[in-house]
Design an enzyme around this catalytic site. Structure first.
Site, PDB file in Angstrom:
ATOM      1  N   HIS A  97       0.844  -1.191   0.000  1.00  0.00           N
ATOM      2  CA  HIS A  97       0.000   0.000   0.000  1.00  0.00           C
ATOM      3  C   HIS A  97       0.884   1.246   0.000  1.00  0.00           C
ATOM      4  O   HIS A  97       2.052   1.206   0.399  1.00  0.00           O
ATOM      5  CB  HIS A  97      -0.921  -0.009   1.212  1.00  0.00           C
ATOM      6  CG  HIS A  97      -1.966  -1.079   1.139  1.00  0.00           C
ATOM      7  ND1 HIS A  97      -2.903  -1.268   2.114  1.00  0.00           N
ATOM      8  CD2 HIS A  97      -2.232  -2.017   0.188  1.00  0.00           C
ATOM      9  CE1 HIS A  97      -3.699  -2.271   1.779  1.00  0.00           C
ATOM     10  NE2 HIS A  97      -3.302  -2.752   0.615  1.00  0.00           N
TER      11      HIS A  97
ATOM     12  N   GLU B 145       0.989   4.014   1.799  1.00  0.00           N
ATOM     13  CA  GLU B 145       1.557   4.473   3.071  1.00  0.00           C
ATOM     14  C   GLU B 145       2.671   3.551   3.556  1.00  0.00           C
ATOM     15  O   GLU B 145       3.663   4.006   4.124  1.00  0.00           O
ATOM     16  CB  GLU B 145       0.476   4.648   4.143  1.00  0.00           C
ATOM     17  CG  GLU B 145      -0.322   3.414   4.472  1.00  0.00           C
ATOM     18  CD  GLU B 145      -1.521   3.179   3.571  1.00  0.00           C
ATOM     19  OE1 GLU B 145      -2.546   2.724   4.099  1.00  0.00           O
ATOM     20  OE2 GLU B 145      -1.442   3.411   2.353  1.00  0.00           O
TER      21      GLU B 145
ATOM     22  N   CYS C 224      -5.846   0.930   5.631  1.00  0.00           N
ATOM     23  CA  CYS C 224      -6.454  -0.306   6.105  1.00  0.00           C
ATOM     24  C   CYS C 224      -5.969  -0.563   7.534  1.00  0.00           C
ATOM     25  O   CYS C 224      -5.088   0.141   8.037  1.00  0.00           O
ATOM     26  CB  CYS C 224      -6.064  -1.467   5.186  1.00  0.00           C
ATOM     27  SG  CYS C 224      -4.325  -1.951   5.284  1.00  0.00           S
TER      28      CYS C 224
ATOM     29  N   CYS D 184      -2.073  -1.313   7.715  1.00  0.00           N
ATOM     30  CA  CYS D 184      -1.218  -0.132   7.525  1.00  0.00           C
ATOM     31  C   CYS D 184      -1.365   0.863   8.668  1.00  0.00           C
ATOM     32  O   CYS D 184      -0.426   1.592   8.975  1.00  0.00           O
ATOM     33  CB  CYS D 184      -1.519   0.528   6.186  1.00  0.00           C
ATOM     34  SG  CYS D 184      -0.894  -0.414   4.778  1.00  0.00           S
TER      35      CYS D 184
END
Length: 146
Positions: free
Chosen positions: A71, A73, A99, A102
């Site tokens: 992802h 981030e 999510c 993360c």
């Protein structure tokens, strides 16, 4: 009140940049961009995609995202970890809220503020960050248009 409007202008500018960064993603289903800012300086950036050395195909033949896609981030936090910068006390700008997996990375990296455009379908990551004391702010896409 003047300082708040100045911060809002910076937030909008950084989110616009994160949105541009998302365009670098090879993912078809959703392109996500991230910036980590500390003391008005961008200390890291990222977008969702495959790990280094893998083909830039995020989805399988059925259109599902491969489990190993990182992802945005996570990529920004990992990139920063290999630099001399620190995200401790910084702000994370995301085109899509994190999510739950993360959100743990965000908290552990010392980020104290999260500004995002769109809310992810599962908001447990946001609930976790709120419980951890991270300041959350959503700025709708309409506000980013000039």
């Amino acid at each position: 009140m003047k300082e708040k409007s100045k911060q809002r202008k910076y937030d909008i500018a950084y989110l616009r940049m994160a949105r541009e960064w998302a365009k670098l993603s090879f993912c078809e289903r959703r392109k996500v961009g991230a910036l980590i800012v500390k003391d008005r300086m961008i200390v890291s950036d990222g977008y969702n995609g495959t790990p280094s050395g893998f083909d830039n195909f995020c989805e399988d033949e059925d259109g599902y995202t491969h489990w190993y896609v990182l992802h945005a981030e996570a990529n920004a936090i990992l990139k920063m970890a290999s630099s001399t910068h620190s995200s401790d006390g910084g702000t994370l700008y995301l085109t899509l809220s994190p999510c739950k997996e993360c959100s743990k990375l965000v908290h552990q990296s010392g980020i104290k503020r999260l500004v995002y455009i769109q809310r992810y379908k599962d908001d447990s990551g946001l609930k976790f960050l709120e419980k951890a004391g991270v300041e959350l702010a959503q700025i709708p896409a309409e506000e980013l248009e000039e």
